[in-house]
Design a protein around this motif. Structure first.
Motif, PDB file in Angstrom:
ATOM      1  N   GLY A 224      21.245  66.265   2.141  1.00  0.00           N
ATOM      2  CA  GLY A 224      21.588  66.446   3.592  1.00  0.00           C
ATOM      3  C   GLY A 224      22.265  67.779   4.011  1.00  0.00           C
ATOM      4  N   LEU A 225      23.190  68.057   2.813  1.00  0.00           N
ATOM      5  CA  LEU A 225      23.805  69.492   2.834  1.00  0.00           C
ATOM      6  C   LEU A 225      22.900  70.695   3.356  1.00  0.00           C
ATOM      7  CD1 LEU A 225      26.562  69.280   0.040  1.00  0.00           C
ATOM      8  CD2 LEU A 225      26.951  69.499   2.665  1.00  0.00           C
ATOM      9  N   ALA A 226      21.784  70.433   2.606  1.00  0.00           N
ATOM     10  CA  ALA A 226      20.848  71.483   2.631  1.00  0.00           C
ATOM     11  C   ALA A 226      20.110  71.620   4.042  1.00  0.00           C
ATOM     12  CB  ALA A 226      19.751  71.330   1.378  1.00  0.00           C
ATOM     13  N   PHE A 227      19.786  70.152   4.598  1.00  0.00           N
ATOM     14  CA  PHE A 227      19.274  70.177   5.928  1.00  0.00           C
ATOM     15  C   PHE A 227      20.127  70.791   6.771  1.00  0.00           C
ATOM     16  CE2 PHE A 227      18.039  68.385   9.601  1.00  0.00           C
ATOM     17  CZ  PHE A 227      16.766  67.914   9.791  1.00  0.00           C
ATOM     18  N   GLN A 228      21.371  70.484   7.092  1.00  0.00           N
ATOM     19  CA  GLN A 228      22.253  71.099   8.019  1.00  0.00           C
ATOM     20  C   GLN A 228      22.204  72.511   7.792  1.00  0.00           C
ATOM     21  OE1 GLN A 228      23.694  69.634  10.732  1.00  0.00           O
ATOM     22  NE2 GLN A 228      23.781  71.668  11.444  1.00  0.00           N
ATOM     23  N   LEU A 229      22.420  73.137   6.613  1.00  0.00           N
ATOM     24  CA  LEU A 229      22.596  74.620   6.203  1.00  0.00           C
ATOM     25  C   LEU A 229      21.164  75.097   6.806  1.00  0.00           C
ATOM     26  CD1 LEU A 229      24.424  76.590   5.249  1.00  0.00           C
ATOM     27  CD2 LEU A 229      23.424  76.159   2.857  1.00  0.00           C
ATOM     28  N   ALA A 230      20.156  74.688   6.662  1.00  0.00           N
ATOM     29  CA  ALA A 230      18.724  75.225   7.062  1.00  0.00           C
ATOM     30  C   ALA A 230      18.872  75.083   8.422  1.00  0.00           C
ATOM     31  CB  ALA A 230      17.671  74.655   6.195  1.00  0.00           C
ATOM     32  N   PHE A 298      11.156  71.409   0.776  1.00  0.00           N
ATOM     33  CA  PHE A 298      10.738  71.526   1.958  1.00  0.00           C
ATOM     34  C   PHE A 298      12.134  71.550   2.857  1.00  0.00           C
ATOM     35  CE2 PHE A 298       9.871  68.759   5.797  1.00  0.00           C
ATOM     36  CZ  PHE A 298       8.666  69.540   6.316  1.00  0.00           C
ATOM     37  N   ILE A 299      12.780  70.627   2.660  1.00  0.00           N
ATOM     38  CA  ILE A 299      14.225  70.554   3.594  1.00  0.00           C
ATOM     39  C   ILE A 299      14.950  72.075   3.606  1.00  0.00           C
ATOM     40  CG2 ILE A 299      16.521  69.561   3.666  1.00  0.00           C
ATOM     41  CD1 ILE A 299      15.372  66.926   2.949  1.00  0.00           C
ATOM     42  N   ALA A 300      14.991  72.584   2.370  1.00  0.00           N
ATOM     43  CA  ALA A 300      15.596  73.961   2.235  1.00  0.00           C
ATOM     44  C   ALA A 300      15.003  74.952   2.942  1.00  0.00           C
ATOM     45  CB  ALA A 300      16.090  74.242   0.934  1.00  0.00           C
ATOM     46  N   ASN A 301      13.645  74.773   2.812  1.00  0.00           N
ATOM     47  CA  ASN A 301      12.800  76.098   3.285  1.00  0.00           C
ATOM     48  C   ASN A 301      11.960  75.893   4.525  1.00  0.00           C
ATOM     49  OD1 ASN A 301      11.981  78.838   2.457  1.00  0.00           O
ATOM     50  ND2 ASN A 301       9.887  77.814   1.878  1.00  0.00           N
ATOM     51  N   ARG A 302      12.469  74.921   5.449  1.00  0.00           N
ATOM     52  CA  ARG A 302      11.627  74.427   6.690  1.00  0.00           C
ATOM     53  C   ARG A 302      11.678  75.596   7.626  1.00  0.00           C
ATOM     54  NH1 ARG A 302      14.852  71.430  10.270  1.00  0.00           N
ATOM     55  NH2 ARG A 302      17.038  71.574   9.821  1.00  0.00           N
ATOM     56  N   ARG A 303      10.918  75.473   8.538  1.00  0.00           N
ATOM     57  CA  ARG A 303      10.752  76.558   9.574  1.00  0.00           C
ATOM     58  C   ARG A 303      10.820  76.045  10.933  1.00  0.00           C
ATOM     59  NH1 ARG A 303       9.444  78.371   5.156  1.00  0.00           N
ATOM     60  NH2 ARG A 303       7.943  80.143   4.436  1.00  0.00           N
ATOM     61  N   ASN A 304      10.968  74.670  10.981  1.00  0.00           N
ATOM     62  CA  ASN A 304      11.563  74.076  12.293  1.00  0.00           C
ATOM     63  C   ASN A 304      12.043  72.631  11.940  1.00  0.00           C
ATOM     64  OD1 ASN A 304       9.163  72.000  12.172  1.00  0.00           O
ATOM     65  ND2 ASN A 304       7.737  73.628  13.014  1.00  0.00           N
TER      66      ASN A 304
END
Length: 304
Positions: A224-230, A298-304
């Motif tokens: 969840g932290l990674a998602f928001q940071l990304a 995937f969450i940390a490296n997502r493009r959109n």
């Protein structure tokens, strides 16, 4: 970070198609037992807010965390659909003029633009309520105790002390920028709480041991932290066409983010660390956790 495997992409796509199909059926025109009628315009607005594409990441996490612990795939699909209703309600309301005032969502007009503001508010209200209908319904193959645990966990994740509270803090941040600890709290509530629930739900569905539930909850908090940071990185670096929504709005409104405080390079290092910590939490499950580990990447490296 490495690209996702074909198996991961297949599983993510299959989960999205399955939850989209179920939601389309559940949001059909026929009134259910104890419903009086389903107003057509309101139903159309709900469908517009839900059946508009998207990665369906949260239902995917429910499905995979359940599979990791040997729980019912059918139950996981229904709980994932319920969670997606909560997530989409939050987007419908977040896009309203009184909040983020967005015209575009997933490349389509937002609900208040496609319909009107009052209908968008009611569509969001109805989606939130409908989530708990799905969990409690007889068609969800879980015990009453499991359903009650899921209702409580989702209510806590979505409400005053979770997502809705985080949205309130986010609106306040436009007038008075929070410090770093405040930003972390805001993001853990607004974005992280539903992702945490998605992972913890798998342990509830599988009727797993308390340690499994704690471990998956902690995994959900990391990603969840990674998602928001990304997301903050993408708001800074991506274009609107790739995102399917407006970008650059945080900076324009003066909202504090961890990326704004520490910079892009710091954020990228943090993302690598969060993925490593998430992977470490799943070590006891060995190879069975491979898809969830890929989900973290995937969450940390997502493009959109």
């Amino acid at each position: 970070m490495q690209d996702e495997t074909p198996l991961f992409q297949e599983r993510l796509k299959a989960a999205a198609l399955a939850v989209e199909s179920l939601l389309s059926t559940l949001l059909g025109p026929g009134a259910q037992a104890d419903e009086i009628a389903r107003p057509a315009r309101l139903l159309d607005a709900m469908r517009h807010g839900v059946l508009n594409g998207g990665k369906r990441l949260r239902p995917f996490l429910v499905a995979e965390s359940t599979a990791l612990l040997g729980g019912s795939a059918n139950a996981a699909l229904r709980i994932g659909a319920a969670l997606e209703c909560v997530h989409c309600y939050s987007l419908v309301h977040d896009d309203l003029p009184a909040m983020d005032d967005d015209d575009l969502r997933r490349g389509q007009p937002t609900v208040h633009i496609a319909f009107d503001e009052a209908t968008a508010i009611l569509a969001g209200d109805s989606l939130l309520t409908f989530a708990f209908d799905i969990i409690a319904a007889p068609e969800t193959p879980l015990s009453d105790g499991q359903k009650a645990a899921l209702v409580l966990a989702l209510a806590r994740a979505a409400g005053l002390g979770g997502m809705a509270g985080g949205q309130a803090l986010d609106l306040a941040a436009e007038k008075s920028a929070p410090d770093e600890a405040g930003i972390v709290t805001l993001q853990a509530m607004k974005t992280g709480a539903l992702i945490r629930f998605a992972c913890e739900a798998g342990a509830i569905i599988a009727d797993a041991e308390p340690d499994d539930r704690r471990r998956l909850r902690a995994f959900g908090e990391k990603i969840g932290l990674a998602f928001q940071l990304a997301d903050d990185l993408l708001d800074l670096t991506a274009d609107a066409e790739a995102m399917g929504k407006a970008t650059g709005k945080d900076a324009a409104r003066g909202k504090g983010t961890l990326v704004a405080l520490h910079g892009q390079a710091w954020a990228e290092r943090q993302l690598e660390g969060l993925v490593a910590e998430a992977k470490e939490l799943l070590q006891p499950y060995g190879a069975r956790s491979a898809i969830l580990v890929e989900a973290a990447r995937f969450i940390a490296n997502r493009r959109n």
